[in-house]
Design an enzyme around this catalytic site. Structure first.
Site, PDB file in Angstrom:
ATOM      1  N   ASP A 198       0.988  -1.127   0.154  1.00  0.00           N
ATOM      2  CA  ASP A 198      -0.016  -0.088   0.033  1.00  0.00           C
ATOM      3  C   ASP A 198       0.672   1.236   0.032  1.00  0.00           C
ATOM      4  OD1 ASP A 198      -1.944  -1.640   0.274  1.00  0.00           O
ATOM      5  OD2 ASP A 198      -2.926  -1.161   2.179  1.00  0.00           O
ATOM      6  N   PHE A 199       1.925   1.212   0.777  1.00  0.00           N
ATOM      7  CA  PHE A 199       2.842   2.278   0.850  1.00  0.00           C
ATOM      8  C   PHE A 199       3.487   2.762  -0.583  1.00  0.00           C
ATOM      9  CE2 PHE A 199       7.086   4.084   1.715  1.00  0.00           C
ATOM     10  CZ  PHE A 199       6.629   5.078   2.309  1.00  0.00           C
ATOM     11  N   GLU A 200       3.949   1.494  -1.218  1.00  0.00           N
ATOM     12  CA  GLU A 200       4.568   1.894  -2.512  1.00  0.00           C
ATOM     13  C   GLU A 200       3.503   2.519  -3.512  1.00  0.00           C
ATOM     14  OE1 GLU A 200       7.855  -1.328  -2.993  1.00  0.00           O
ATOM     15  OE2 GLU A 200       5.708  -2.076  -2.632  1.00  0.00           O
ATOM     16  N   PHE A 201       2.339   1.893  -3.434  1.00  0.00           N
ATOM     17  CA  PHE A 201       1.190   2.212  -4.186  1.00  0.00           C
ATOM     18  C   PHE A 201       0.907   3.971  -3.817  1.00  0.00           C
ATOM     19  CE2 PHE A 201      -3.255   3.237  -5.297  1.00  0.00           C
ATOM     20  CZ  PHE A 201      -3.205   2.611  -6.422  1.00  0.00           C
ATOM     21  N   ASP A 202       0.860   4.409  -2.492  1.00  0.00           N
ATOM     22  CA  ASP A 202       0.504   5.669  -2.273  1.00  0.00           C
ATOM     23  C   ASP A 202       1.694   6.581  -2.541  1.00  0.00           C
ATOM     24  OD1 ASP A 202      -1.661   4.913  -1.207  1.00  0.00           O
ATOM     25  OD2 ASP A 202      -1.175   4.875   0.980  1.00  0.00           O
ATOM     26  N   GLU A 254     -28.193 -14.477 -15.514  1.00  0.00           N
ATOM     27  CA  GLU A 254     -27.490 -13.685 -14.465  1.00  0.00           C
ATOM     28  C   GLU A 254     -28.265 -13.547 -13.394  1.00  0.00           C
ATOM     29  OE1 GLU A 254     -26.737 -10.243 -16.918  1.00  0.00           O
ATOM     30  OE2 GLU A 254     -25.558 -11.467 -18.539  1.00  0.00           O
ATOM     31  N   LYS A 285     -29.846 -10.659 -10.644  1.00  0.00           N
ATOM     32  CA  LYS A 285     -30.259  -9.221 -11.089  1.00  0.00           C
ATOM     33  C   LYS A 285     -29.645  -8.713  -9.809  1.00  0.00           C
ATOM     34  CE  LYS A 285     -34.200  -6.848 -12.190  1.00  0.00           C
ATOM     35  NZ  LYS A 285     -34.478  -5.671 -11.308  1.00  0.00           N
ATOM     36  N   ASP A 330     -29.031  -5.675  -7.241  1.00  0.00           N
ATOM     37  CA  ASP A 330     -29.688  -4.420  -6.739  1.00  0.00           C
ATOM     38  C   ASP A 330     -29.152  -3.190  -6.438  1.00  0.00           C
ATOM     39  OD1 ASP A 330     -32.252  -3.465  -5.898  1.00  0.00           O
ATOM     40  OD2 ASP A 330     -32.194  -4.271  -4.019  1.00  0.00           O
ATOM     41  N   TYR A 355     -23.033  -6.031 -17.389  1.00  0.00           N
ATOM     42  CA  TYR A 355     -23.773  -7.077 -18.029  1.00  0.00           C
ATOM     43  C   TYR A 355     -24.420  -6.801 -19.418  1.00  0.00           C
ATOM     44  CZ  TYR A 355     -27.172  -4.311 -15.646  1.00  0.00           C
ATOM     45  OH  TYR A 355     -28.102  -3.314 -15.292  1.00  0.00           O
ATOM     46  N   LYS A 370     -38.119 -12.652 -10.145  1.00  0.00           N
ATOM     47  CA  LYS A 370     -37.834 -11.968  -8.784  1.00  0.00           C
ATOM     48  C   LYS A 370     -37.814 -12.801  -7.673  1.00  0.00           C
ATOM     49  CE  LYS A 370     -38.084  -7.525  -8.361  1.00  0.00           C
ATOM     50  NZ  LYS A 370     -38.305  -6.499  -8.883  1.00  0.00           N
ATOM     51  N   CYS A 388     -34.426   6.432  30.645  1.00  0.00           N
ATOM     52  CA  CYS A 388     -33.345   5.756  30.220  1.00  0.00           C
ATOM     53  C   CYS A 388     -33.058   4.380  30.840  1.00  0.00           C
ATOM     54  CB  CYS A 388     -32.100   6.461  30.279  1.00  0.00           C
ATOM     55  SG  CYS A 388     -30.654   5.608  29.739  1.00  0.00           S
ATOM     56  N   CYS A 438     -29.755   4.408  32.864  1.00  0.00           N
ATOM     57  CA  CYS A 438     -29.524   5.396  34.163  1.00  0.00           C
ATOM     58  C   CYS A 438     -30.648   6.145  34.524  1.00  0.00           C
ATOM     59  CB  CYS A 438     -28.540   6.489  33.455  1.00  0.00           C
ATOM     60  SG  CYS A 438     -29.299   7.803  32.184  1.00  0.00           S
ATOM     61  N   CYS A 487     -31.336   9.943  25.589  1.00  0.00           N
ATOM     62  CA  CYS A 487     -31.141  10.291  27.020  1.00  0.00           C
ATOM     63  C   CYS A 487     -30.165  11.348  26.966  1.00  0.00           C
ATOM     64  CB  CYS A 487     -30.408   8.803  27.609  1.00  0.00           C
ATOM     65  SG  CYS A 487     -29.709   9.220  29.171  1.00  0.00           S
ATOM     66  N   CYS A 504     -24.432   8.575  32.032  1.00  0.00           N
ATOM     67  CA  CYS A 504     -25.182   7.468  31.614  1.00  0.00           C
ATOM     68  C   CYS A 504     -24.044   6.547  31.222  1.00  0.00           C
ATOM     69  CB  CYS A 504     -26.055   7.857  30.379  1.00  0.00           C
ATOM     70  SG  CYS A 504     -27.066   6.529  29.675  1.00  0.00           S
TER      71      CYS A 504
HETATM   72  S1  IVH Z   1     -30.195  -6.485 -18.649  1.00  0.00           S
HETATM   73  C1  IVH Z   1     -33.050  -4.594 -21.753  1.00  0.00           C
HETATM   74  N1  IVH Z   1     -28.892  -7.789 -16.458  1.00  0.00           N
HETATM   75  O1  IVH Z   1     -32.797  -4.452 -13.780  1.00  0.00           O
HETATM   76  C2  IVH Z   1     -32.605  -4.987 -20.314  1.00  0.00           C
HETATM   77  N2  IVH Z   1     -30.181  -5.991 -16.067  1.00  0.00           N
HETATM   78  O2  IVH Z   1     -35.594  -4.364 -14.451  1.00  0.00           O
HETATM   79  C3  IVH Z   1     -31.250  -4.790 -20.104  1.00  0.00           C
HETATM   80  N3  IVH Z   1     -30.319  -5.244 -13.487  1.00  0.00           N
HETATM   81  O3  IVH Z   1     -32.369  -1.650 -15.418  1.00  0.00           O
HETATM   82  C4  IVH Z   1     -30.936  -5.030 -18.860  1.00  0.00           C
HETATM   83  N4  IVH Z   1     -29.134  -6.795 -12.859  1.00  0.00           N
HETATM   84  O4  IVH Z   1     -30.688  -1.804 -13.712  1.00  0.00           O
HETATM   85  C5  IVH Z   1     -29.736  -6.672 -16.925  1.00  0.00           C
HETATM   86  N5  IVH Z   1     -27.875  -8.946 -14.673  1.00  0.00           N
HETATM   87  C6  IVH Z   1     -28.835  -8.007 -15.076  1.00  0.00           C
HETATM   88  C7  IVH Z   1     -29.396  -6.859 -14.442  1.00  0.00           C
HETATM   89  C8  IVH Z   1     -30.120  -6.000 -14.634  1.00  0.00           C
HETATM   90  C9  IVH Z   1     -29.925  -5.957 -12.665  1.00  0.00           C
HETATM   91  C10 IVH Z   1     -31.338  -4.017 -13.527  1.00  0.00           C
HETATM   92  C11 IVH Z   1     -30.968  -3.082 -14.504  1.00  0.00           C
HETATM   93  C12 IVH Z   1     -32.466  -2.792 -15.227  1.00  0.00           C
HETATM   94  C13 IVH Z   1     -33.284  -3.474 -14.347  1.00  0.00           C
HETATM   95  C14 IVH Z   1     -34.362  -3.950 -15.340  1.00  0.00           C
END
Ligand code: IVH
Length: 670
Positions: free
Chosen positions: A34-38, A114, A116, A118, A226, A313, A407, A410, A425, A431
């Protein structure tokens, strides 16, 4: 160093640092410390400040931020950002498969699955290998240009070095806050008395739109990609596109799978239903895509979403369990948090025994009764949440929960400030959890870093009446420590050594450690640098505090109040006597040149290439002086965007020369 030498060195450093970044953030490998990187990064920052024109478009110094955006420019997406249709059951998914089969007239097809993720979707434009634009989804047609903020994401390549990179392409993905980062962020906020964030997704979304990219850089966002778009990508399937993205250095979640049949898709969904909780980020489903791009094109889109993809979902996992009781936690700042004590149940990967109830409003909203069966859910919240009461199971004998008025620690009467959801409190100095909390805050790594003491030791020292405030730690003797459970000669000595060593911790750590409300580590650093000594800070007026970087009204008020308190003053005095660092030893920037020859500057407004702090450093590094107010003696008013008209008027009246950022850059280039 000549300009040509600087150019070569800047090129070398940029390449080296980008290489190490990629290794560390995408491949979990390191080749240097890390040091060298910094050191490499520092060298580059210095060279770039001396030769601003030589900064490269993929410079890793952009990762630390430094840009303020008052309003994000609006950008029209080349390809609209559509959403996905949702399904919640195997039947609905089979229906989707039927529609795909029909749309493809009986041709064979494969799927690509894939998770999904969040987070917040983002579209990235690369031109000639360089990341040139990052745009939020917005309403799908038009989004916000958040490029400077997105460039702080360490895992994202700023330049792609491969021989098959098209002149222009777009890649989409999801920006997120990893669970651990989110947890730590909330811990840090709690620690300085700020309200915690509700969930990682909304926090990531807020972070992407912050005005100060330096703050964004500190949040440690990450990004999975993705979706590759563009006219010249030369791929026939989505899986080839994903492999290409991986090869080009993008971060792709390794959880994807090619599936030959809808049954394999269902197996994938099933496999990840539980396992997804072990991933570093929140996921809420699976995205199923037809793999062939030619088939995707044939299937096309409806007005809202593609016909070649769908989201499955997962149901938010919810379980009902008995509410055994409610306990109340008192934090370092006195904030009281009600916690539901539950009959232990297994939910989304862990056993849940407790769930936060946030505050009194939440308890009334849920109409909780002791002995109720409550629904517990784990969403993006990490800490499980009580979402409702299973009224069908309510017995007639249950008693309504009434919020405590005193509380639990206390017995002081609790207060609730107007407009605040939390009870407090007010017995800050008497406390126990507040007292212990303050000492624990003081010894933590970011503060005095006394790791030979821990929570248990602090508790015992408090119970024995030996430590009530941080300053008491410096009066401890070996005899005192030998009174603790299981503490022998050697560990007592260890503790004393740790306490003694903490006296060398820099001023900013002391300032953070004394626990002024709302003063986190970053603010402490800025205050230490700005005011230089504890004395200066103590004497600073509210107005003077507001002049310090990152200090707003809430913090300024809090600092003033802290130093008005007689006990706090006594404590600070004792810490000073004990030999703690009360002066900043942050070194002045080295003199790079003396082209500014003692000329004085006042900085005002917002700048394109510098944060205000950085600008001060650059002026000093080139032999100039920075003043805080405009007077007849001032040489230059350096004016950024949004400078107030009063300042301009005053400067004009006094005949002070007003210069722009680019004029200033011209001056230091010599
Ligand atoms: S593909 C044309 N792949 O879900 C659609 N979306 O409800 C292209 N999301 O707006 C999206 N993981 O923000 C795709 N593996 C994944 C995803 C993904 C999360 C989100 C993305 C999208 C929303 C659609």
């Amino acid at each position: 160093m000549t300009s040509a030498e600087a150019k070569t060195r800047i090129q070398q450093l940029t390449d080296q640092i980008n290489h190490h970044n990629d290794l560390y953030y995408n491949k979990s490998k390191t080749e240097i410390s890390d040091f060298e990187f910094d050191q490499l990064l520092e060298e580059l920052i210095k060279l770039e400040s001396e030769h601003p024109a030589l900064r490269l478009a993929d410079s890793p110094t952009q990762r630390v931020g430094g840009t303020i955006t008052k309003e994000f420019a609006s950008v029209i997406h080349q390809y609209p950002m559509l959403s996905l249709g949702n399904t919640y059951s195997a039947e609905e998914l089979t229906d989707f498969d039927g529609r795909v089969a029909k749309g493809l007239d009986g041709d064979a097809y494969k799927y690509f699955c894939e998770l999904k993720f969040d987070g917040v979707s983002i579209s990235l434009i690369y031109e000639n290998g360089l990341l040139t634009k990052a745009v939020t989804r917005g309403d799908g047609v038009r989004g916000d240009d958040v490029t400077t903020n997105i460039k702080t994401i360490r895992s994202l390549p700023l330049r792609i070095k491969a021989n098959d990179v098209p002149t222009r392409f777009e890649v989409r993905g999801e920006v997120f806050l990893p669970k651990e980062v989110f947890k730590q962020l909330n811990k840090d906020r709690e620690d300085i008395g700020e309200e915690t964030y509700a969930n990682a997704r909304n926090t990531a979304s807020g972070t992407v739109k912050m005005q100060d990219s330096t703050e964004v850089a500190k949040r440690k966002l990450d990004c999975y990609l993705y979706y590759l778009l563009g006219e010249e990508n030369e791929v026939e399937t989505h899986s080839e596109a994903i492999n290409k993205l991986e090869r080009w250095g993008f971060k792709v979640s390794p959880t994807y799978k090619k599936c030959n049949t809808i049954q394999e898709v269902l197996d994938y969904i099933h496999t990840w239903e539980k396992k997804r909780h072990e991933l570093p980020l929140e996921t809420d489903g699976v995205v199923i895509k037809v793999n062939s791009l030619e088939q995707q094109e044939r299937l096309g889109f409806t007005a809202k979403s593609p016909r070649w993809a769908i989201a499955y979902k997962y149901k938010a996992e919810s379980i009902s369990t008995e509410l055994k009781g409610i306990t109340y936690q008192v934090g370092r700042t006195g904030a009281v948090t009600p916690v539901a004590e539950l009959e232990p149940v297994f939910l989304a990967g862990t056993t849940v025994k407790r769930a936060s109830l946030h505050n009194a409003n939440e308890i009334s909203r849920l109409d909780l009764h002791l002995g109720d069966y409550v629904f517990v859910e784990k969403g993006g919240e990490i800490i499980p949440k009580v979402t409702g009461v299973d009224l069908a199971k309510r017995k007639s004998s249950v008693k309504k929960v009434t919020y405590i008025t005193r509380c639990p620690e206390c017995d002081t009467e609790l207060i609730r400030k107007e407009g605040e959801a939390n009870h407090y409190c007010p017995n800050e100095k008497g406390c126990p959890p507040q007292i212990k909390g303050k000492v624990e805050h003081f010894i933590q790594r970011k503060a005095m870093d006394i790791d030979s003491l821990g929570e248990q030791t602090i508790r015992q020292l408090f119970e024995l009446g030996l430590v009530k405030t941080p300053a008491d730690l410096y009066d401890l003797t070996k005899e005192n420590l030998l009174k603790l459970d299981k503490v022998k000669e050697k560990s007592a000595q260890n503790m004393l050594d740790g306490i003694a060593a903490s006296k060398a911790q820099p001023f900013e750590s002391v300032l953070f450690g004394i626990g002024i409300r709302y003063v986190g580590k970053t603010v402490a650093e800025k205050l230490a640098k700005h005011f230089k000594t504890m004395d200066n800070l103590r004497q600073a007026s509210y107005e003077a505090l507001l002049e310090a970087p990152e200090v707003g009204e809430k913090i300024a008020q809090s600092v003033v109040e802290y130093f008005k308190d007689a006990d706090a003053m006594r404590e600070v005095e004792r810490l000073g006597k004990a030999g703690l660092q009360f002066e900043s030893n942050q070194k002045e920037p080295e003199l790079v040149s003396s082209v500014l020859g003692d000329k004085s500057f006042v900085i005002s407004g917002v700048f394109q290439n510098y944060e205000r702090d950085q600008l001060k450093d650059v002026i000093v590094a080139h032999g100039g002086k920075v003043l805080s107010s405009i007077s007849g003696k001032l040489d230059y008013l350096l004016a950024g965007d949004n400078m107030g008209p009063a300042k301009r008027e005053k400067a004009e009246k006094l005949g002070v020369k007003i210069i722009s950022e680019s004029e200033f850059e011209g001056m230091i280039k010599g």
